[in-house]
Design a protein around this motif. Structure first.
Motif, PDB file in Angstrom:
ATOM      1  N   ALA A 246       0.710  -1.022   0.086  1.00 50.34           N
ATOM      2  CA  ALA A 246       0.043   0.019  -0.030  1.00 50.34           C
ATOM      3  C   ALA A 246       0.844   1.410  -0.115  1.00 50.34           C
ATOM      4  CB  ALA A 246      -1.159   0.069   1.425  1.00 50.34           C
TER       5      ALA A 246
ATOM      6  N   GLU B 212      -2.467  -6.851   1.812  1.00 50.50           N
ATOM      7  CA  GLU B 212      -2.567  -5.295   1.828  1.00 50.50           C
ATOM      8  C   GLU B 212      -3.736  -4.814   1.459  1.00 50.50           C
ATOM      9  OE1 GLU B 212       0.447  -3.048   2.256  1.00 50.50           O
ATOM     10  OE2 GLU B 212       1.073  -4.990   3.101  1.00 50.50           O
TER      11      GLU B 212
ATOM     12  N   LEU C 192      -5.647  -1.199   0.487  1.00 56.25           N
ATOM     13  CA  LEU C 192      -5.578   0.452   0.184  1.00 56.25           C
ATOM     14  C   LEU C 192      -6.667   1.192   0.592  1.00 56.25           C
ATOM     15  CD1 LEU C 192      -4.852  -0.181  -3.634  1.00 56.25           C
ATOM     16  CD2 LEU C 192      -3.307   0.167  -1.804  1.00 56.25           C
TER      17      LEU C 192
END
Length: 69
Positions: free
Chosen positions: A14, A64, A66
């Motif tokens: 990210a 991950e 975002l």
């Protein structure tokens, strides 16, 4: 007959993602960083994107998240 070469896969976090969910290619870690024009590749939509010039695949690292701005 297949002439495709092995494509590099770059895992991104990210932290590597810019603005609206994109990374750019060529990236600063590439040995030949000036081999083609800089392009922005969307990784936010599907978690993966491919450079139209060199074929490098950019993939969001597993787990991950975002964050939207």
């Amino acid at each position: 007959m297949s002439t495709s070469k092995q494509q590099e896969v770059v895992e991104v976090t990210a932290h590597d993602v810019q603005g609206p969910g994109v990374v750019f290619c060529p990236n600063p870690k590439m040995a030949l960083w000036s081999t083609h024009p800089k392009v922005f590749i969307d990784v936010a939509t599907t978690g993966e994107g491919k450079c139209p010039y060199c074929g490098t695949v950019y993939r969001l690292k597993a787990g991950e998240k975002l964050h939207s701005h």
